[in-house]
Design an enzyme around this catalytic site. Sequence first.
Site, short mmCIF file in Angstrom:
data_model
loop_
_atom_site.label_atom_id
_atom_site.label_comp_id
_atom_site.label_asym_id
_atom_site.label_seq_id
_atom_site.Cartn_x
_atom_site.Cartn_y
_atom_site.Cartn_z
N SER A 113 -34.57 -28.12 -33.36
CA SER A 113 -34.43 -27.00 -32.41
C SER A 113 -34.88 -25.65 -32.96
CB SER A 113 -32.98 -26.90 -31.91
OG SER A 113 -32.74 -27.86 -30.91
N LYS A 129 -37.38 -23.95 -30.87
CA LYS A 129 -37.06 -23.03 -29.78
C LYS A 129 -37.29 -21.57 -30.18
CE LYS A 129 -33.74 -26.08 -27.48
NZ LYS A 129 -33.33 -27.16 -28.40
N SER A 162 -28.86 -23.55 -27.07
CA SER A 162 -29.91 -24.44 -27.57
C SER A 162 -30.26 -25.51 -26.54
CB SER A 162 -29.49 -25.10 -28.89
OG SER A 162 -30.61 -25.64 -29.55
N LYS A 172 -31.15 -19.24 -35.56
CA LYS A 172 -31.15 -20.47 -34.77
C LYS A 172 -30.81 -21.68 -35.63
CE LYS A 172 -31.91 -22.64 -30.91
NZ LYS A 172 -30.93 -23.65 -31.37
#
Length: 384
Positions: free
Chosen positions: A59, A62, A122, A225
């Site tokens: 992720s 992202k 997320s 993140k």
Amino acid sequence: MRNTTTALSLMALSFATVAAPVIVPDPPAIGAKGYILMDYNTGTVLVEKNADNQLNPASLTKLMTAYVAGQEVKQGNIALDDQVTISQRAWARNFPDSSKMFIEVGTQVSLNDLYRGLVVQSGNDAAVAIAEHVAGSEDAFVSLMNSWSSKLGLSNTAFSNPHGLDSNELYSTPRDIAKLSQAIIRDLPQIYPMYSELSFTYNGITQYNRNGLLRDRSLNVDGMKTGYTSGAGYSLATSATNGDMRLISVVMGSSSTKNRESESKQLLSYGFRFFDTISPTKADEKLSEVRVWMGEQDNLDVGVSEDVYLTLSKGALSNLKAVLETQGDLTAPIRKGDKVGDVIYVVDDKEVARTDLVALNNVEEGGFFKRMLDWVKRLVASWF
């Protein structure tokens, strides 16, 4: 032409004397597959291991999804208050065993909410919805992701989807993720505050930011993140500040949520404890005057066009000096901003950085008699 060099210590001008040197120990050895610690302002890498190894970003992908969408907002192509119709492809039920914000087919969701669903929760569903709104399809959006990757110099990164689920064509490195994080903070200041939000509620469901370091009171973490898939392991990109210093850490392929946070904290704590980022020279600040020939006036104020940042060990700060080196004899006309030499930053006679020395004002060409007088003066000076 003669080369003129002027030595100048900036200690008294820009920072306090350090009383005693600080010994810098070896950096912490952590268990992640790859990691890096980088200063945001200077790009100086303080710690790295396997920082250029291609790893699955999960992720952390992202971050690029958010960056591309943020650039589209910045350029005025879309707006945060846009209402996005959720397609079948972006439906939350397409992601049964992964993170999502629980959007439903056919509903209208603001881009602002989708952004929070992406950054805070997320959400894989949010990533697809954003991709389709920005570019019309996932494939077109992935093309944008890879184009921006190239523009940012992420030479060991390739994207195949906007969410980060495992794919053979999806990879990045700790160094590239750190550079991407740096770009988000630098280029999208209106978006970056979302990364520090602790929770977001959508469709009656409250979810909490998975970055546990946001709640660690011993550090001033304000992003970035988390990432996890079974193929990638646990990853975390983090940014934190201490005074005017900002550090970015990236750990990829850690063994657990707890370990990725502990390892990131070790890196950040090491950086803040043993290093400082300073700005010894400010834009448009007069550093010195240099001689100009054939001009209406004899002297030119010189400095730098942008604030200069240096990242040094705390023990090196007391020995920092700057040397101004001009490009031989300077002759009018000279325009403000013209490069006239270099500012060379030195610690213990070793160069640590350099930047352009520029004119801070215009010097017009002098009249006929002034130029003749300067010609004679320069001729006589050359004899000695």
